[in-house]
Motif scaffolding. Structure first.
Motif, PDB file in Angstrom:
ATOM      1  N   SER A 410      12.061  43.146   9.108  1.00 47.28           N
ATOM      2  CA  SER A 410      12.534  42.749  10.430  1.00 47.28           C
ATOM      3  C   SER A 410      14.021  43.019  10.632  1.00 47.28           C
ATOM      4  O   SER A 410      14.455  43.372  11.731  1.00 47.28           O
ATOM      5  CB  SER A 410      12.247  41.265  10.652  1.00 47.28           C
ATOM      6  OG  SER A 410      12.891  40.467   9.670  1.00 47.28           O
ATOM      7  N   ALA A 411      14.840  42.855   9.575  1.00 53.23           N
ATOM      8  CA  ALA A 411      16.278  43.096   9.733  1.00 53.23           C
ATOM      9  C   ALA A 411      16.552  44.547  10.113  1.00 53.23           C
ATOM     10  O   ALA A 411      17.408  44.833  10.959  1.00 53.23           O
ATOM     11  CB  ALA A 411      17.014  42.730   8.441  1.00 53.23           C
ATOM     12  N   TRP A 412      15.817  45.479   9.500  1.00 57.31           N
ATOM     13  CA  TRP A 412      15.981  46.903   9.820  1.00 57.31           C
ATOM     14  C   TRP A 412      15.455  47.210  11.206  1.00 57.31           C
ATOM     15  O   TRP A 412      16.103  47.901  11.998  1.00 57.31           O
ATOM     16  CB  TRP A 412      15.262  47.740   8.758  1.00 57.31           C
ATOM     17  CG  TRP A 412      15.519  49.218   8.849  1.00 57.31           C
ATOM     18  CD1 TRP A 412      14.705  50.166   9.411  1.00 57.31           C
ATOM     19  CD2 TRP A 412      16.667  49.928   8.359  1.00 57.31           C
ATOM     20  NE1 TRP A 412      15.262  51.418   9.301  1.00 57.31           N
ATOM     21  CE2 TRP A 412      16.474  51.302   8.655  1.00 57.31           C
ATOM     22  CE3 TRP A 412      17.825  49.539   7.696  1.00 57.31           C
ATOM     23  CZ2 TRP A 412      17.401  52.275   8.307  1.00 57.31           C
ATOM     24  CZ3 TRP A 412      18.756  50.515   7.350  1.00 57.31           C
ATOM     25  CH2 TRP A 412      18.535  51.855   7.656  1.00 57.31           C
ATOM     26  N   ARG A 413      14.282  46.660  11.536  1.00 55.76           N
ATOM     27  CA  ARG A 413      13.663  46.978  12.820  1.00 55.76           C
ATOM     28  C   ARG A 413      14.454  46.401  13.987  1.00 55.76           C
ATOM     29  O   ARG A 413      14.463  46.967  15.089  1.00 55.76           O
ATOM     30  CB  ARG A 413      12.233  46.432  12.861  1.00 55.76           C
ATOM     31  CG  ARG A 413      11.386  47.026  13.993  1.00 55.76           C
ATOM     32  CD  ARG A 413      10.183  46.179  14.318  1.00 55.76           C
ATOM     33  NE  ARG A 413      10.580  44.912  14.891  1.00 55.76           N
ATOM     34  CZ  ARG A 413      10.013  43.753  14.609  1.00 55.76           C
ATOM     35  NH1 ARG A 413       9.047  43.691  13.726  1.00 55.76           N
ATOM     36  NH2 ARG A 413      10.425  42.643  15.184  1.00 55.76           N
ATOM     37  N   ASN A 414      15.130  45.279  13.769  1.00 57.19           N
ATOM     38  CA  ASN A 414      15.844  44.630  14.862  1.00 57.19           C
ATOM     39  C   ASN A 414      17.330  44.980  14.910  1.00 57.19           C
ATOM     40  O   ASN A 414      18.085  44.363  15.651  1.00 57.19           O
ATOM     41  CB  ASN A 414      15.696  43.111  14.737  1.00 57.19           C
ATOM     42  CG  ASN A 414      14.245  42.675  14.838  1.00 57.19           C
ATOM     43  OD1 ASN A 414      13.460  43.287  15.548  1.00 57.19           O
ATOM     44  ND2 ASN A 414      13.895  41.614  14.126  1.00 57.19           N
TER      45      ASN A 414
END
Length: 608
Positions: A410-414
């Motif tokens: 999620s950190a990468w995607r967001n």
């Protein structure tokens, strides 16, 4: 070297729950996606639709008696129609003509369809005002259940037909709403920016309805269930570090989990009762869709970089041929190209890159970056004929999973920390710099090619980083974000609001800063633009105005207009566009070998 090219739509066949020998699916029919019916007992396949623009949405009632299909225009606006499931090949000519499933209901965009065990159907239809749910009972009586303002979609109907789940933005306070038969709210599962919620479907069988969901929280993804009695029950013991989706097994106890991780897919079986999970054996590569059929067989669509998508059965049961790209016999072999996976240093952390090169002695070569769409999609270990065609011209093909991509947590995607689009083009520049430094690609001969959001990033990079890119190909791109917002569908507008934190009126500076039109005066590279007449995701008018600005500045460019929606389900149209792009590259991109272009054109030419 010419060969037939077949379209493939990555959706599993739909099986009648109480008559699993009856199946409908999307298959290739003379170069277009159409709905076909398959009787597994007689092994008979009958084409049910023959629309010039193709047909990609179908449903089947639990008894397998009635086929539903969505009759829409290029902009996606249409009506559901029904017809009897054909009994034999001879029945194709004598079956009743399809009829409107919801007579009198105004055409709108598809926003979900679900069936109860008794054949009751709930249909979601969306327009500019919001979502409307229509119920059709087994006797054909139609009632309007509820209206919801703004962007929303129907997730599922429970087996008894009593409860329905409606989804919206997973971070909203009403991310998931459960409504009763009369449309009244029975329960709400709220989302938050730090805890997103997606609803997936109700458990099969009787008893208290149980809704399956996925939660994203604390950089983890895990399944959850909801009931009226107990509310939300997270199953946090079964967590994953990258994105998942899930569906029920027929026993209503186990779930099938599909995890996207680092450009590949892993299938898991999880038993929610005994709190245990296991990885299911599948070949390395990507699973585009997966489900458990009523007999318990796990069926999935599998592909890797060398193999066109295949429909596979966990029990090795014969399945229909949906038409998956070119004939597998004519596809690349492991000896034709070299494929590498690299982790490249980037401004936000290591960037995963899929690199394909011709298998020859040449080390440094021109390159084409294939920029994936989304934004929350990713370049997969999956077959893409465009990779093969571009590699045949002598180019390296680079597919980077920049920040915003799924499959990396999620950190990468967001991460849009430098601004929407600007964060992503910074990663593309970092990948280019690394490959140039390593001597794998030539600094002066690097092109960008993207579709949809990938086309948007192509335009943005050409304006923000004009010295890095030699040529651009942008198919159905966003050229002016604010103008595109006002011409787009509510679903696209909801995504833009999530990305930017508001509308163009609320945060105009953010939209302007991320808009390719703001940087058009800096573009110098030759650019091919392709737009579609009825595209409601990436509207054509702002792109045509962008092309006019290029013309005023005498930037070499070509504008291709197509009669299509955002997605084009006509193989001939795809091939025509590919040939146009390859010829454009031959004229303006000195990295493409003339001999290689001729080979690529031959590969892309349909069989007469």
């Amino acid at each position: 070297m010419s060969r037939e090219y077949r379209l493939f739509y990555p959706a599993l066949p739909v099986v009648a729950e109480h008559a699993p020998h009856r199946v409908v699916y999307v298959g290739d029919a003379d170069g277009r996606c159409q709905i076909l019916a398959w009787d597994r007992r007689t092994d008979t396949v009958i084409q049910l639709t023959d629309r010039a623009t193709g047909t990609i949405r179908a449903a089947l009632d639990p008894d397998g008696e009635t086929v539903w299909w969505f009759d829409d225009d290029l902009a996606g606006v249409g009506v559901w129609r029904t017809r009897d499931f054909p009994n034999s090949a001879t029945d194709q000519a004598t079956s009743p003509v399809s009829a409107p499933a919801l007579p009198g209901v105004t055409p709108a965009r598809h926003a979900g369809i679900a069936m109860a065990d008794d054949g009751t159907a709930l249909v979601g239809l969306a327009d500019d005002d919001g979502l409307t749910l229509h119920r059709r009972d087994p006797h054909g009586r139609i009632t309007e259940v509820t209206r919801t303002a703004g962007y929303a979609y129907l997730v599922d109907l429970d087996p008894t037909g009593e409860l329905a789940a409606v989804g919206t933005d997973p971070a909203d306070a009403d991310a998931v709403t459960v409504v009763g038969r009369d449309g009244t709210t029975v329960g709400v599962v709220p989302g938050r920016p730090d805890r997103r919620v997606w609803a997936l479907g109700f458990a099969p069988g009787g008893g208290e309805p149980r809704l399956l969901l996925v939660l994203e929280q604390d950089d983890r993804y895990f399944p959850a269930t909801w009931t009226r009695a107990d509310g939300l029950q997270p199953h946090s013991w079964c967590w994953f570090d990258t994105e998942i989706t899930a569906s029920w097994y027929p026993d209503g106890r186990r779930i099938l989990i599909r995890q996207d991780r680092h450009a590949q897919t892993i299938l898991h079986e999880a038993d929610l009762t005994v709190r245990a999970s296991a990885v299911l054996p599948t070949p390395a590569g990507s699973v585009l869709d997966a489900a458990v059929w009523p007999d318990g067989d796990v069926v999935y669509i599998w592909t890797d970089s060398l193999t066109p998508p295949q429909l596979r059965s966990g029990r090795d049961v014969r399945l229909p041929d949906s038409g998956a790209g070119p004939d597998p016999a004519a596809s690349a072999t492991i000896d034709d190209y070299q494929r590498q996976e690299l982790w490249v240093p980037g401004p936000g952390g290591p960037i995963h890159v899929l690199l394909t090169t011709p298998n020859d002695d040449r080390r440094t070569r021109p390159a084409v970056f294939l920029v994936h769409g989304g934004p929350s999609q990713h370049a997969r270990d999956a077959y893409d004929p465009l990779v093969e065609i571009l590699a045949s011209t002598g180019c390296a093909v680079v597919r980077a999973n920049y920040r915003g991509s799924s499959g990396y947590g999620s950190a990468w995607r967001n991460d849009f920390s430098s601004g929407v689009g600007l964060t992503q083009v910074a990663d593309l520049a970092a990948v280019r710099e690394h490959l140039v430094t390593e001597g794998l690609i030539e600094a002066g001969r690097v092109a960008l090619w993207g579709t949809s959001w990938g086309g948007y990033l192509t335009l943005l990079a050409l304006g923000v980083q004009p010295r890095l890119w030699r040529l651009g190909v942008a198919i159905s791109p966003i050229a002016d974000y604010a103008a595109a917002f006002h011409a787009a569908s509510p679903a696209v507008q909801a995504l833009d609001v999530m990305l930017f934190g508001g509308t163009p009126e609320q945060v105009p500076e953010a939209y302007a800063r991320s808009s390719p039109a703001s940087y058009v005066d800096q573009v110098t590279a030759p650019l091919l633009l392709a737009v579609s007449s009825d595209d409601v995701r990436c509207p054509p008018a702002p792109v045509e105005r962008y092309a006019g600005l290029l013309a005023a500045r005498r930037v070499p460019h070509q504008l291709v207009r197509r009669r299509a929606g955002h997605d084009d389900f006509d193989a001939r149209s795809h091939l025509s566009l590919m040939q146009t792009v390859l010829l454009f590259m031959q004229r303006h991109f000195d990295g493409v070998q003339e001999e290689g272009t001729a080979v690529a054109l031959a590969m892309a030419r349909p069989v007469a």
